[in-house]
Motif scaffolding. Structure first.
Motif, PDB file in Angstrom:
ATOM      1  N   ALA A 134       1.553   2.329  -1.054  1.00 49.42           N
ATOM      2  CA  ALA A 134       1.183   1.767   0.327  1.00 49.42           C
ATOM      3  C   ALA A 134       2.392   2.308   1.258  1.00 49.42           C
ATOM      4  O   ALA A 134       3.744   2.258   1.088  1.00 49.42           O
ATOM      5  CB  ALA A 134       1.504   0.336   0.292  1.00 49.42           C
ATOM      6  N   ILE A 352      -2.889   2.504   2.579  1.00 47.97           N
ATOM      7  CA  ILE A 352      -2.803   2.450   1.057  1.00 47.97           C
ATOM      8  C   ILE A 352      -3.562   4.001   0.564  1.00 47.97           C
ATOM      9  O   ILE A 352      -4.839   4.104   0.552  1.00 47.97           O
ATOM     10  CB  ILE A 352      -3.821   1.258   0.153  1.00 47.97           C
ATOM     11  CG1 ILE A 352      -3.001   0.257   0.764  1.00 47.97           C
ATOM     12  CG2 ILE A 352      -3.713   1.436  -1.058  1.00 47.97           C
ATOM     13  CD1 ILE A 352      -3.278  -1.122   0.278  1.00 47.97           C
ATOM     14  N   LEU A 388      -2.142  -3.644  -5.637  1.00 57.84           N
ATOM     15  CA  LEU A 388      -2.533  -3.091  -3.985  1.00 57.84           C
ATOM     16  C   LEU A 388      -4.067  -3.138  -4.009  1.00 57.84           C
ATOM     17  O   LEU A 388      -4.603  -2.044  -3.784  1.00 57.84           O
ATOM     18  CB  LEU A 388      -1.984  -1.790  -3.813  1.00 57.84           C
ATOM     19  CG  LEU A 388      -0.243  -1.721  -3.367  1.00 57.84           C
ATOM     20  CD1 LEU A 388       0.193  -0.272  -3.352  1.00 57.84           C
ATOM     21  CD2 LEU A 388      -0.029  -2.568  -1.939  1.00 57.84           C
TER      22      LEU A 388
END
Length: 466
Positions: A134, A352, A388
């Motif tokens: 990220a 991301i 994530l």
């Protein structure tokens, strides 16, 4: 070869003295066994599509003389930090030391806010395969990867084992005739798809030049571990597709955006490295600021490459099913080489990057394959923040291609496939099942990240021979 004359070079568009000098020296040194006609054809191709050759060890400098001059840009040098964000590793015991070191290096970039490493991870170029990163308002071309939009697609069909028994020959013929694998080439019959009419192809000079390649390669697959295969999927009780829990025939494919994505990746990585100067060990992780023209161009081009990859799978599935008189009950697909705008739990917007990782937001479906002779899984994400919202993209390599080639014979591969009840069309020992990690161990290592809703077993597999 006979020496090319200046007049001959001028006739095919080599009017620049620097280009002609490079041609004469390069051809004499590296292409002396080629005929004059072969060299002239090659030089014409370089002139017409220089972006296809800029990374070539011998031809790159010639190609650069035909590339549009990159605007002069101000560059900025950056220092690496100790670590700029939280890194969560899943299945650490399954991951080689080199991949962990690459991920730690990526975490030292000043634009990085968080990272995760999936249990199928192994060393790559820049970010490891299986790495998730990220970043704050920055996109890293090599954290997306060269094969932009590489993805999985699964069509579930209301047929069972009986169809394989009756029509296995026709299925093999269809796979041979309606798929194409390898770096170059195209299908015998040019398919149609709306993606080729996308106005985005007119947005940049690079995309304009790549439209012809995209047209030729539509519906084809790359080399390496890309595949198209028929198999059987067992859907579990209460699966999210809402289909009865039983076994179905299925079509599964794995490939990406072909030459379109590769050229976009190389072009913007070079720009990123020019404007974002990093220490030598991290230079391939150079980023583009999203507030710059180059950053916006890459984002536009990346999304087009992703849409194109999806179109290639659309063509593959539609043509194969139509040829066999079949229809899909449901289709599931996902990218695993891409970048998305997303939000962290604290509300911060980030980009991301998933380089060999499956999106796994709460309720999001994805496919995680094993190898040519092991299971693939239909999964639903649990939306775990520390990962994530990601999961593995496959079993992950346990051996390099060269090591797999050195350690496995064709007869050993044949025996493995026979034991698994798999027919292979094309393929090579480099992709044999032992070259990959145990998919069951990888799935166990990420049991907190996904729910399994179905298990697919390959039966007829089509891959590139080399």
């Amino acid at each position: 070869m006979s020496i090319l004359k200046t007049k001959e070079l001028s006739k095919i568009g080599y009017i620049n003295d620097k280009a002609r000098s490079l041609v004469i020296n390069t051809m004499a040194k590296n292409f002396k066994h080629h005929t004059k006609n072969q060299i002239i054809e090659l030089l014409i191709n370089i002139k017409n599509t220089p972006e296809n050759y800029v990374e070539d060890e011998h031809l790159g400098k010639i190609a650069e003389t035909f590339m549009d001059k990159v605007k002069e840009v101000n560059f900025q040098s950056y220092h690496l930090l100790q670590q700029s964000g939280m890194l969560k590793t899943y299945g650490s015991k399954e991951i080689e030391h080199g991949a962990k070191k690459q991920m730690e290096l990526a975490m030292s970039l000043p634009v990085v806010t968080q990272g995760a490493l999936m249990p199928d991870a192994h060393s790559g170029y820049g970010l490891p395969i299986g790495g998730v990163l990220a970043t704050d308002n920055a996109v890293i071309p090599y954290a997306v990867g060269v094969d932009i939009g590489c993805r999985m697609a699964l069509s579930i069909i209301d047929e069972g084992d009986g169809f394989f028994k009756r029509y296995s020959h026709q299925m093999k013929v269809a796979l041979r005739e309606l798929t194409h694998f390898g770096m170059e080439g195209s299908l015998d019959i040019q398919p149609e798809h709306d993606i080729l009419d996308s106005p985005v192809f007119k947005e940049t000079e690079l995309l304009k030049k790549l439209h012809g390649k995209a047209f030729r390669q539509l519906g084809t697959s790359g080399s390496g571990n890309h595949f198209v295969e028929f198999g059987e999927i067992e859907l579990y009780e209460n699966n999210t597709l809402g289909l009865p829990a039983k076994k179905y025939m299925a079509l599964l494919s794995h490939s990406g955006s072909r030459g379109l994505g590769a050229n976009v990746a190389m072009y913007y990585t070079k720009i990123a490295m020019d404007v974002c100067r990093l220490p030598k060990e991290a230079k391939s992780l150079a980023w583009l600021d999203m507030n710059t023209e180059a950053g916006q161009e890459y984002w536009l081009s990346m999304n087009l490459a992703g849409d194109y990859a999806r179109a290639c799978h659309d063509v593959i599935h539609a043509s194969l099913l139509k040829s066999l008189g079949l229809q899909a009950l449901a289709k599931v697909e996902n990218h695993h080489n891409f970048a998305w705008k997303d939000q962290l739990a604290n509300g911060k917007e980030v980009i991301i990057h998933r380089k060999g990782a499956t999106p796994a937001h709460q309720g999001e479906l994805g496919i995680i394959p094993g190898s040519m002779a092991t299971a693939a899984y239909l999964v639903m994400g649990k939306g775990i923040e520390n990962s994530l919202h990601s999961a593995a993209h496959g079993a992950g390599r346990a051996m390099s291609r060269q090591k797999a080639k050195n350690n496995t014979t064709a007869s050993a591969l044949k025996k493995m496939l026979a034991t698994a009840g798999v027919t292979l069309i094309g393929g090579s020992v480099e992709e044999n099942p032992l070259a990959y990690k145990d998919i069951e161990r990888v799935m166990h290592a990420q049991r907190d990240l996904i729910e399994v809703h179905g298990k697919f077993f390959p039966k007829i597999v089509r891959m590139n021979r080399d």
